[in-house]
Scaffold this motif. Structure first.
Motif, PDB file in Angstrom:
ATOM      1  N   PRO A 136      34.102  63.667 -58.694  1.00  0.00           N
ATOM      2  CA  PRO A 136      34.679  62.346 -58.931  1.00  0.00           C
ATOM      3  C   PRO A 136      34.831  62.019 -60.411  1.00  0.00           C
ATOM      4  O   PRO A 136      35.756  61.310 -60.800  1.00  0.00           O
ATOM      5  CB  PRO A 136      33.683  61.393 -58.261  1.00  0.00           C
ATOM      6  CG  PRO A 136      32.952  62.231 -57.265  1.00  0.00           C
ATOM      7  CD  PRO A 136      32.887  63.599 -57.867  1.00  0.00           C
ATOM      8  N   PRO A 174      35.227  54.423 -58.894  1.00  0.00           N
ATOM      9  CA  PRO A 174      34.043  53.569 -58.719  1.00  0.00           C
ATOM     10  C   PRO A 174      34.289  52.116 -59.120  1.00  0.00           C
ATOM     11  O   PRO A 174      33.810  51.191 -58.458  1.00  0.00           O
ATOM     12  CB  PRO A 174      33.007  54.238 -59.630  1.00  0.00           C
ATOM     13  CG  PRO A 174      33.401  55.673 -59.651  1.00  0.00           C
ATOM     14  CD  PRO A 174      34.907  55.644 -59.670  1.00  0.00           C
ATOM     15  N   MET A 202      30.221  57.406 -52.556  1.00  0.00           N
ATOM     16  CA  MET A 202      30.730  56.534 -53.618  1.00  0.00           C
ATOM     17  C   MET A 202      30.920  55.097 -53.107  1.00  0.00           C
ATOM     18  O   MET A 202      30.652  54.132 -53.837  1.00  0.00           O
ATOM     19  CB  MET A 202      32.048  57.092 -54.156  1.00  0.00           C
ATOM     20  CG  MET A 202      31.897  58.406 -54.898  1.00  0.00           C
ATOM     21  SD  MET A 202      33.488  59.206 -55.264  1.00  0.00           S
ATOM     22  CE  MET A 202      34.149  58.075 -56.485  1.00  0.00           C
ATOM     23  N   GLU A 228      27.547  53.653 -52.995  1.00  0.00           N
ATOM     24  CA  GLU A 228      27.065  53.386 -54.352  1.00  0.00           C
ATOM     25  C   GLU A 228      27.671  52.100 -54.916  1.00  0.00           C
ATOM     26  O   GLU A 228      27.070  51.452 -55.782  1.00  0.00           O
ATOM     27  CB  GLU A 228      27.391  54.578 -55.259  1.00  0.00           C
ATOM     28  CG  GLU A 228      26.533  55.809 -54.979  1.00  0.00           C
ATOM     29  CD  GLU A 228      27.120  57.093 -55.548  1.00  0.00           C
ATOM     30  OE1 GLU A 228      28.173  57.019 -56.230  1.00  0.00           O
ATOM     31  OE2 GLU A 228      26.544  58.167 -55.301  1.00  0.00           O
TER      32      GLU A 228
END
Length: 267
Positions: free
Chosen positions: A16, A166, A240, A243
């Motif tokens: 990522p 993100p 992700m 997260e």
């Protein structure tokens, strides 16, 4: 057709951290990717659905219908149920959601690309949906909406084109109300032996050639094919999402993993 999966099965080799400087298989400088991606979608806006038909052999329509069925927008309520569809310039998902709700839902389509939004506005007007769907130009990494505004956030075949994924995921959570749902439909990694080789051969050989035949330029389609291979595997992308603060995160593969639907909740 689909099967739910947990999020910790294996570690992705599609890093990522490489996405902000990955323009397909080409490495570009910090801050350069967004302009290059914008140029791709300016070129393909008028043929966007044709592009998705080519890349999925028409299956994107089935996957999108499945996504909207999973979302299950309410058909009535004391207040208008609100959807934010990001990177959905042509209004494809928003139209499906509004129609699924019996035209009771309200949707905002947010896209960074003005050409895509222009196509969406025209389609919504022709379908008589201008009162139900509005269009806003904006960046998925910095959404122009207040906190806790929407009941649902959808993004279909767009997240892999966002440089800072993100950050976009954190923005998705920010604009959702408590109890709001995040759904992301994206081309992913094929997990059926044999199908992966067939799909790769079709993608790298046929799709750019068909793109050139249809639009006169095969390079945007080459980027789109390559970008799929750079996107994190299903399990890593689900991590992700978790997260970013979402809970009850799951994903569901479609057509052997050619596409995957990721789900998370803001609880």
């Amino acid at each position: 057709m689909a099967q739910d999966a947990s999020i910790n099965q294996r570690t992705s080799t599609r890093a990522p951290e490489d996405m902000p400087t990955s323009f397909g298989f080409t490495t570009v400088g910090e801050g350069q990717k967004q302009a290059l991606v914008d140029d791709v979608f300016h070129k393909v806006a008028d043929r966007y659905d044709v592009m998705n038909d080519m890349m999925s052999a028409g299956m994107h329509r089935v996957w999108k219908d499945a996504m909207v069925s999973v979302l299950a927008p309410p058909k009535s309520g004391a207040r208008a149920w609100r959807l934010l569809d990001v990177a959905g310039g042509t209004g494809d998902i928003a139209t499906r959601v509004v129609e699924k709700s019996g035209r009771t839902a309200k949707a905002i389509v947010c896209d960074i690309n003005g050409s895509m939004l222009g196509v969406g506005k025209d389609r919504a007007a022709k379908a008589g949906l201008s009162d139900h769907i509005t269009f806003s130009q904006g960046n998925a990494e910095d959404l122009p909406f207040p906190d806790k505004t929407f009941d649902a956030y959808t993004i279909a075949f767009g997240i892999r084109n966002v440089p800072d994924i993100p950050k976009a995921l954190r923005e998705a959570r920010r604009v959702l109300k408590r109890g709001g749902r995040f759904l992301c439909l994206e081309f992913s990694e094929v997990d059926v032996p044999g199908l992966d080789k067939i799909y790769d051969a079709f993608s790298f050989n046929a799709i750019p050639a068909m793109g050139k035949m249809v639009t006169g330029d095969g390079e945007p389609y080459r980027y789109l094919v390559e970008s799929i291979r750079k996107f994190p595997r299903q399990e890593r992308f689900a991590e992700m999402i978790q997260e970013a603060g979402f809970e009850q995160v799951t994903f569901r593969n479609y057509s052997g993993g050619i596409a995957a639907l990721h789900s998370g909740w803001k609880l």
